[in-house]
Design an enzyme around this catalytic site. Sequence first.
Site, PDB file in Angstrom:
ATOM      1  N   GLU A  43      34.734   8.627   8.520  1.00  0.00           N
ATOM      2  CA  GLU A  43      34.463  10.059   8.384  1.00  0.00           C
ATOM      3  C   GLU A  43      34.349  10.566   9.823  1.00  0.00           C
ATOM      4  OE1 GLU A  43      33.970  13.228   5.775  1.00  0.00           O
ATOM      5  OE2 GLU A  43      34.567  11.182   5.378  1.00  0.00           O
ATOM      6  N   ASP A  78      24.783  20.491  10.791  1.00  0.00           N
ATOM      7  CA  ASP A  78      24.438  19.290  11.535  1.00  0.00           C
ATOM      8  C   ASP A  78      23.044  19.384  12.135  1.00  0.00           C
ATOM      9  OD1 ASP A  78      26.908  18.177  11.038  1.00  0.00           O
ATOM     10  OD2 ASP A  78      27.824  19.183  12.757  1.00  0.00           O
TER      11      ASP A  78
END
Length: 269
Positions: free
Chosen positions: A49, A60
């Site tokens: 990924e 994030d």
Amino acid sequence: MERYDNAFTELKARKEGAFVPFVTLGDPGPEQSLKIIDTLIAAGADALELGIPFSDPLADGPTIQSATLRAFASGVTPTQCFEMLATVRQKYPTIPIGLLMYANLVFNRGIDEFYAECARVGVDSVLIADVPIEESAPFRQAAMRHNIAPIFICPPNADDELLRQIASHGRGYTYLLSRAGVTGAENKAAVPLHHLVEKLAEYHAAPPLQGFGISSPEQVTAAIEANAAGAISGSAIVKIIEKNVDKPDQMLTELRDFVTVMKAATRHA
């Protein structure tokens, strides 16, 4: 897209779950980034990924934001990321490669052009973190045109309607959120999500991989015991990179050791 099906079939035959590491392309620099990917695969990663650096990464946590900043500082561009992806694909023809990214990067290239480029370099799936499923039609249609699996996030509080949509539109795998919020090893993954995994199976969704806060082998084992097809670990891996930015060889050794232990946890007793 077929690479995911093949990988899950092989893993099932070996009675293993998938261990999928996440790293940002170009962190801490293009050359070391490719060595990191080599190390992750050599240590047993079943799929990759990968993030493309973006200036405003909403989903994030601080760890992955700093990975993005390091990649930017080394001068990495999206075009260079695609070149790196082509290099990885050439070297590893069978491993599934997924991108985890933001819509702006797709818009910058043009939606169709972006997915065409993904197909050209051998990407298998794309998860766009800031596009909810109800706004995903233009992205998933372009993805399917170019044989790229559109990946959708299944949150812990998903209702039946959302689960149905994810099952209907998702391909490759389903990104099963351990909990709501931003990514990061700082926040431990909550209880295994038996219920969601069962529901997803009932609607014939793509195999679920549990992500967000996966930083220990015990969590990988728990994900697999909840019948997830495997686990994705990002922040814990990126932390190893961060800690060893000035010690590139030590970085690769620690990454190898971490992935080896996490992969071992996917093997059913």
